[in-house]
Write a protein that holds these residues in place. Structure first.
Motif, PDB file in Angstrom:
ATOM      1  N   GLY A 274     -39.432  22.288  -6.336  1.00  0.00           N
ATOM      2  CA  GLY A 274     -40.346  21.233  -6.784  1.00  0.00           C
ATOM      3  C   GLY A 274     -41.753  21.472  -6.251  1.00  0.00           C
ATOM      4  O   GLY A 274     -42.736  21.407  -7.002  1.00  0.00           O
TER       5      GLY A 274
ATOM      6  N   ARG B 296     -49.517  17.247   2.229  1.00  0.00           N
ATOM      7  CA  ARG B 296     -49.478  17.936   3.531  1.00  0.00           C
ATOM      8  C   ARG B 296     -49.789  19.425   3.362  1.00  0.00           C
ATOM      9  O   ARG B 296     -50.500  20.017   4.169  1.00  0.00           O
ATOM     10  CB  ARG B 296     -48.108  17.766   4.186  1.00  0.00           C
ATOM     11  CG  ARG B 296     -47.873  16.390   4.789  1.00  0.00           C
ATOM     12  CD  ARG B 296     -46.888  16.432   5.953  1.00  0.00           C
ATOM     13  NE  ARG B 296     -45.655  17.143   5.687  1.00  0.00           N
ATOM     14  CZ  ARG B 296     -44.631  16.664   5.013  1.00  0.00           C
ATOM     15  NH1 ARG B 296     -44.690  15.441   4.507  1.00  0.00           N
ATOM     16  NH2 ARG B 296     -43.543  17.376   4.839  1.00  0.00           N
TER      17      ARG B 296
ATOM     18  N   LEU C  47     -41.908  14.493  -2.545  1.00  0.00           N
ATOM     19  CA  LEU C  47     -42.532  15.688  -3.129  1.00  0.00           C
ATOM     20  C   LEU C  47     -44.057  15.568  -3.125  1.00  0.00           C
ATOM     21  O   LEU C  47     -44.765  16.507  -2.722  1.00  0.00           O
ATOM     22  CB  LEU C  47     -42.005  15.891  -4.554  1.00  0.00           C
ATOM     23  CG  LEU C  47     -42.640  17.031  -5.342  1.00  0.00           C
ATOM     24  CD1 LEU C  47     -42.362  18.383  -4.685  1.00  0.00           C
ATOM     25  CD2 LEU C  47     -42.113  17.041  -6.775  1.00  0.00           C
TER      26      LEU C  47
ATOM     27  N   VAL D  45     -42.007  15.742 -13.639  1.00  0.00           N
ATOM     28  CA  VAL D  45     -41.655  16.975 -12.932  1.00  0.00           C
ATOM     29  C   VAL D  45     -40.154  16.903 -12.694  1.00  0.00           C
ATOM     30  O   VAL D  45     -39.636  15.871 -12.261  1.00  0.00           O
ATOM     31  CB  VAL D  45     -42.446  17.152 -11.611  1.00  0.00           C
ATOM     32  CG1 VAL D  45     -42.359  15.952 -10.699  1.00  0.00           C
ATOM     33  CG2 VAL D  45     -41.996  18.411 -10.867  1.00  0.00           C
TER      34      VAL D  45
ATOM     35  N   ALA E 272     -37.038  11.139  -3.764  1.00  0.00           N
ATOM     36  CA  ALA E 272     -37.306  12.582  -3.854  1.00  0.00           C
ATOM     37  C   ALA E 272     -38.715  12.829  -4.386  1.00  0.00           C
ATOM     38  O   ALA E 272     -39.454  13.673  -3.870  1.00  0.00           O
ATOM     39  CB  ALA E 272     -36.268  13.247  -4.754  1.00  0.00           C
TER      40      ALA E 272
ATOM     41  N   VAL F 104     -36.395  19.319 -11.756  1.00  0.00           N
ATOM     42  CA  VAL F 104     -35.697  20.535 -11.337  1.00  0.00           C
ATOM     43  C   VAL F 104     -34.210  20.317 -11.638  1.00  0.00           C
ATOM     44  O   VAL F 104     -33.674  19.225 -11.391  1.00  0.00           O
ATOM     45  CB  VAL F 104     -35.919  20.777  -9.824  1.00  0.00           C
ATOM     46  CG1 VAL F 104     -35.002  21.856  -9.286  1.00  0.00           C
ATOM     47  CG2 VAL F 104     -37.388  21.129  -9.542  1.00  0.00           C
TER      48      VAL F 104
ATOM     49  N   TRP G  41     -30.728  23.392  -8.347  1.00  0.00           N
ATOM     50  CA  TRP G  41     -31.873  24.019  -7.678  1.00  0.00           C
ATOM     51  C   TRP G  41     -32.657  23.026  -6.823  1.00  0.00           C
ATOM     52  O   TRP G  41     -33.638  23.396  -6.176  1.00  0.00           O
ATOM     53  CB  TRP G  41     -32.817  24.650  -8.705  1.00  0.00           C
ATOM     54  CG  TRP G  41     -32.271  25.883  -9.351  1.00  0.00           C
ATOM     55  CD1 TRP G  41     -31.810  26.007 -10.627  1.00  0.00           C
ATOM     56  CD2 TRP G  41     -32.113  27.174  -8.748  1.00  0.00           C
ATOM     57  NE1 TRP G  41     -31.378  27.294 -10.863  1.00  0.00           N
ATOM     58  CE2 TRP G  41     -31.556  28.024  -9.717  1.00  0.00           C
ATOM     59  CE3 TRP G  41     -32.382  27.684  -7.473  1.00  0.00           C
ATOM     60  CZ2 TRP G  41     -31.271  29.362  -9.461  1.00  0.00           C
ATOM     61  CZ3 TRP G  41     -32.097  29.015  -7.221  1.00  0.00           C
ATOM     62  CH2 TRP G  41     -31.542  29.838  -8.205  1.00  0.00           C
TER      63      TRP G  41
HETATM   64  C1  LIG Z   1     -38.289  15.243  -7.534  1.00  0.00           C
HETATM   65  C2  LIG Z   1     -37.853  16.713  -7.662  1.00  0.00           C
HETATM   66  C3  LIG Z   1     -38.666  17.374  -8.783  1.00  0.00           C
HETATM   67  C4  LIG Z   1     -38.142  17.420  -6.336  1.00  0.00           C
HETATM   68  O1  LIG Z   1     -37.844  18.805  -6.504  1.00  0.00           O
HETATM   69  P1  LIG Z   1     -37.089  19.606  -5.355  1.00  0.00           P
HETATM   70  O2  LIG Z   1     -37.047  21.034  -5.745  1.00  0.00           O
HETATM   71  O3  LIG Z   1     -35.778  18.953  -5.085  1.00  0.00           O
HETATM   72  O4  LIG Z   1     -38.085  19.356  -4.112  1.00  0.00           O
HETATM   73  P2  LIG Z   1     -38.382  20.336  -2.895  1.00  0.00           P
HETATM   74  O5  LIG Z   1     -37.132  21.036  -2.474  1.00  0.00           O
HETATM   75  O6  LIG Z   1     -39.568  21.175  -3.219  1.00  0.00           O
HETATM   76  O7  LIG Z   1     -38.752  19.293  -1.737  1.00  0.00           O
HETATM   77  C5  LIG Z   1     -40.033  18.663  -1.691  1.00  0.00           C
HETATM   78  C6  LIG Z   1     -39.947  17.508  -0.710  1.00  0.00           C
HETATM   79  O8  LIG Z   1     -39.092  16.491  -1.251  1.00  0.00           O
HETATM   80  C7  LIG Z   1     -38.038  16.179  -0.327  1.00  0.00           C
HETATM   81  N1  LIG Z   1     -36.849  15.835  -1.110  1.00  0.00           N
HETATM   82  C8  LIG Z   1     -36.231  16.593  -2.042  1.00  0.00           C
HETATM   83  N2  LIG Z   1     -35.169  15.927  -2.523  1.00  0.00           N
HETATM   84  C9  LIG Z   1     -35.117  14.742  -1.868  1.00  0.00           C
HETATM   85  C10 LIG Z   1     -34.250  13.624  -1.933  1.00  0.00           C
HETATM   86  N3  LIG Z   1     -33.210  13.591  -2.792  1.00  0.00           N
HETATM   87  N4  LIG Z   1     -34.506  12.565  -1.147  1.00  0.00           N
HETATM   88  C11 LIG Z   1     -35.567  12.570  -0.287  1.00  0.00           C
HETATM   89  N5  LIG Z   1     -36.439  13.612  -0.172  1.00  0.00           N
HETATM   90  C12 LIG Z   1     -36.196  14.680  -0.955  1.00  0.00           C
HETATM   91  C13 LIG Z   1     -37.870  17.458   0.484  1.00  0.00           C
HETATM   92  O9  LIG Z   1     -37.229  17.201   1.718  1.00  0.00           O
HETATM   93  C14 LIG Z   1     -39.322  17.898   0.628  1.00  0.00           C
HETATM   94  O10 LIG Z   1     -40.006  17.112   1.582  1.00  0.00           O
HETATM   95  P3  LIG Z   1     -40.200  17.623   3.109  1.00  0.00           P
HETATM   96  O11 LIG Z   1     -40.801  18.986   3.024  1.00  0.00           O
HETATM   97  O12 LIG Z   1     -41.106  16.576   3.660  1.00  0.00           O
HETATM   98  O13 LIG Z   1     -38.846  17.639   3.740  1.00  0.00           O
HETATM   99  C15 LIG Z   1     -36.333  16.853  -7.955  1.00  0.00           C
HETATM  100  O14 LIG Z   1     -35.611  16.201  -6.935  1.00  0.00           O
HETATM  101  C16 LIG Z   1     -35.925  16.297  -9.301  1.00  0.00           C
HETATM  102  O15 LIG Z   1     -35.990  16.991 -10.310  1.00  0.00           O
HETATM  103  N6  LIG Z   1     -35.480  15.034  -9.337  1.00  0.00           N
HETATM  104  C17 LIG Z   1     -35.059  14.427 -10.597  1.00  0.00           C
HETATM  105  C18 LIG Z   1     -36.230  14.157 -11.524  1.00  0.00           C
HETATM  106  C19 LIG Z   1     -37.294  13.269 -10.908  1.00  0.00           C
HETATM  107  O16 LIG Z   1     -36.994  12.239 -10.325  1.00  0.00           O
HETATM  108  N7  LIG Z   1     -38.573  13.651 -11.085  1.00  0.00           N
HETATM  109  C20 LIG Z   1     -39.726  12.935 -10.526  1.00  0.00           C
HETATM  110  C21 LIG Z   1     -40.209  11.824 -11.376  1.00  0.00           C
HETATM  111  S1  LIG Z   1     -41.611  12.314 -12.380  1.00  0.00           S
END
Ligand SMILES: CC(C)(COP(=O)(O)OP(=O)(O)OC[C@H]1O[C@@H](n2cnc3c(N)ncnc32)[C@H](O)[C@@H]1OP(=O)(O)O)[C@@H](O)C(=O)NCCC(=O)NCCS
Length: 179
Positions: A100, A139, A133, A88, A129, A90, A94
């Protein structure tokens, strides 16, 4: 409407969410490279996945047609009630704005995932992150996120961190439509 509901509503009007077509493989490969964190597999792998597993992959396109995020998933053959998130991602600009979570929710709503009561993924121990997620997804559904050892470093032919299994569920689903 809760703040989370309004964020999801706003994202679902900003982005076009759809399942993958064979022609999406190249864009998925570019997206994974652009996230900066995900392990990029071969271009062939994304073309194959978009072709054979497109029904369990979800894309989020911005109004100008750019691929802003995606879920690449499948159903493990031994666990048809489980939807596994292979990757997954983003785009960095964004991230942290709810996309996410919206991706995972829209992905769960795909017809191909309608009968899945569990979501699994392996998440590297240093990926805060991604861990946040999947806990957030649990939750949102008022359910558990269980974490257990799964892929240990000795299984990999190269230096690779442990990838514990995150298992979210059971997730309440609507009554299946008789076929
Ligand atoms: C992981 C990822 C998909 C999350 O997408 P996102 O759009 O940033 O996430 P959201 O904004 O929907 O946040 C979802 C939750 O993650 C948390 N979160 C997002 N980025 C974070 C970070 N850098 N560190 C800690 N928590 C984080 C948010 O606070 C939220 O939790 P909460 O509601 O308890 O506060 C995105 O950060 C990403 O693409 N990362 C790089 C690729 C990756 O590592 N993918 C996962 C491995 S398969």
């Amino acid at each position: 409407m809760t703040p989370t509901d309004s964020t999801e509503t706003s994202l679902s009007t900003t982005f076009c969410f759809r399942s993958a077509q064979p022609s999406d493989g190249a864009a998925l490969w570019h997206l994974v490279r652009a996230t900066g964190t995900l392990e990029t597999n071969s271009a062939y792998f994304y073309v194959l996945f978009a072709t054979d597993f497109g029904a369990t992959c979800l894309l989020a396109e911005s109004p100008d047609g750019e691929l802003a995020g995606a879920v690449i998933g499948y159903h493990p053959p031994a666990h048809p009630d489980t939807a596994f998130v292979w990757q997954v991602g983003v785009l960095p600009r964004w991230q942290g704005q709810g996309l996410g979570l919206a991706l995972l929710q829209q992905w769960l709503a795909l017809p191909a995932n309608a009968r899945c009561r569990w979501v699994t993924a392996t998440v590297a121990e240093d990926n805060a992150a991604s861990q946040a997620l999947f806990r957030r997804l649990a939750r949102a559904h008022g359910t558990s996120c269980d974490v257990r050892p799964h892929f240990t470093p000795d299984l990999f032919p190269i230096d690779h961190p442990a990838e514990p299994l995150f298992r979210v569920g059971p997730i309440e689903r609507g009554t299946p439509v008789p076929v």
